[in-house]
Write an enzyme that holds these catalytic residues in place. Structure first.
Site, short mmCIF file in Angstrom:
data_model
loop_
_atom_site.label_atom_id
_atom_site.label_comp_id
_atom_site.label_asym_id
_atom_site.label_seq_id
_atom_site.Cartn_x
_atom_site.Cartn_y
_atom_site.Cartn_z
N SER A 10 0.80 -1.22 0.00
CA SER A 10 0.00 0.00 0.00
C SER A 10 0.83 1.27 0.00
O SER A 10 0.30 2.35 -0.21
CB SER A 10 -0.95 0.01 1.21
OG SER A 10 -0.22 0.00 2.42
N GLY A 11 2.12 1.16 0.25
CA GLY A 11 2.99 2.33 0.23
C GLY A 11 3.38 2.73 -1.18
O GLY A 11 3.03 2.06 -2.16
N PHE A 12 4.10 3.85 -1.29
CA PHE A 12 4.51 4.33 -2.61
C PHE A 12 5.38 3.30 -3.33
O PHE A 12 5.18 2.99 -4.50
CB PHE A 12 5.27 5.65 -2.48
CG PHE A 12 4.42 6.82 -2.07
CD1 PHE A 12 3.07 6.87 -2.38
CD2 PHE A 12 4.97 7.88 -1.37
CE1 PHE A 12 2.29 7.96 -2.01
CE2 PHE A 12 4.21 8.97 -1.00
CZ PHE A 12 2.85 9.01 -1.31
N CYS A 145 18.10 5.29 -2.19
CA CYS A 145 18.01 6.11 -3.40
C CYS A 145 19.11 7.15 -3.47
O CYS A 145 19.70 7.37 -4.54
CB CYS A 145 16.63 6.76 -3.50
SG CYS A 145 16.21 7.85 -2.14
#
Length: 344
Positions: A10-12, A145
């Site tokens: 459900s997260g990005f 990232c």
């Protein structure tokens, strides 16, 4: 088809993984979990996936699968790693739990590690850095990232011997709000984020540890939150003992990335997009790298840009899984970004 499930869908990042897996020629999505949204459709949370016939299940409903992608906050995967490895032949973790090679580093940079016996099995996911060790790997740790954008810029200099551990490196990174995740808090809300260039990690950002571990460099690292949604852009200032010639710089970057499917060299030239920037790669698994020589100050300026949700997270994880499982490396990832596009 290879069955795959996503923990924390459900997260990005989980949504990005579901998007990639739904269009992948080799994977078939089996399940995705969410505590908050169990039994709700994936499309009710990720509107771009409304066409996906899939509902969230509770974490304790996970069934055995070929590949398990884990998109949970730091600390969760290490708590459940035995369970996850029993459920799947290959586990790909997108948290920070297995990115670093030894437990001592977790004592320094995080809050320790509760499953250090699994660290030796984990392979760092970034193929441009660790491709030869990914083939057949059954525990894969996707990189951070900001570490990814920084290392992609510096790696050619390290491999060419232009940059050594004794040289000074200053890395300044600008990153979008999606880095904070779907529950990023007040600092990631639109009214607070809009219009800012906010230093949020002036020193001791945890991604420094990855750079030091995998490039054998000490980097002075600062991260700014900026007014964009997707993207991580690193500007690295390198002060070598001897400034290389421009042709040697081109040779270093071409030698490193000439055969890489997802890295583009963008250095000077004409037009608006003369150097790497996240907007040019938004939504894609591509990275852009480039450089400029500053002869007056004996400085190399290295630029690199990625979509933090893709090359810095979900795209990197799928790329690494492709390599590990012997699929075509670019499978499910060959699409480019969009132009023109608004704030990525």
């Amino acid at each position: 088809m290879t069955s795959a499930s996503v923990v924390g869908g459900s997260g990005f990042t989980g949504g990005e993984l579901l998007r990639l897996l739904s269009g992948h020629p080799e994977f078939e999505i089996a399940q995705t979990t969410s505590r908050e949204y169990a039994n709700k459709t994936v499309g009710s949370v990720h509107p771009n996936l409304r066409g996906l016939d899939l509902r969230f299940v509770a974490p304790d409903s996970l069934a055995p699968v070929d590949v398990l992608f884990v998109c949970t906050p730091h600390g969760v995967t290490m708590e459940h790693i035995e369970e996850y490895r029993d459920l799947a032949d290959t586990v790909v973790d997108l948290s920070a739990d297995f990115r670093l090679p030894d437990a001592e580093l977790y004592d320094v940079w995080y809050d320790g590690h509760v499953a250090p016996e699994h660290l030796a099995d984990a392979e760092y996911a970034l193929p441009e850095l660790n491709r030869e060790n990914l083939a057949g790997a059954d525990l894969i740790a996707s990189g951070g990232c900001n570490a990814t954008s920084t290392m992609l810029g510096l790696l050619p200099l390290v491999e060419a011997g232009i940059l050594t551990p004794e040289d000074q490196v200053v890395a300044d990174v600008k990153v979008g709000s999606s880095e904070g995740g779907a529950g990023g808090g007040a600092a990631s809300s639109h009214p607070e984020r809009s219009g800012v260039v906010r230093p949020y990690a002036p020193t001791r950002h945890r991604h420094e540890a990855e750079i030091e571990a995998y490039l054998d460099l000490q980097v002075s690292f600062t991260v700014h939150a900026v007014d964009m949604i997707r993207g991580s852009a690193a500007t690295c200032h390198v002060y070598p003992d001897e400034l290389p010639a421009t042709k040697d710089m081109w040779s270093a970057f071409r030698e490193q990335y000439g055969d890489e499917p997802f890295v583009r060299l963008v250095a000077g030239g004409g037009g608006v997009y003369r150097y790497p920037e996240p907007k040019a790669v938004a939504g894609s698994n591509y990275a852009e790298v480039g450089f400029e020589l500053d002869e007056r100050n004996d400085r190399i300026v290295v630029f690199s840009a990625i979509d933090n949700m893709m090359k810095g997270s979900a795209g990197q994880a799928v790329h690494a899984a492709n390599v590990a499982l012997g699929f075509e490396e670019t499978a499910g990832l060959e699409f480019t970004g969009l132009h023109p596009v608004g704030s990525p």
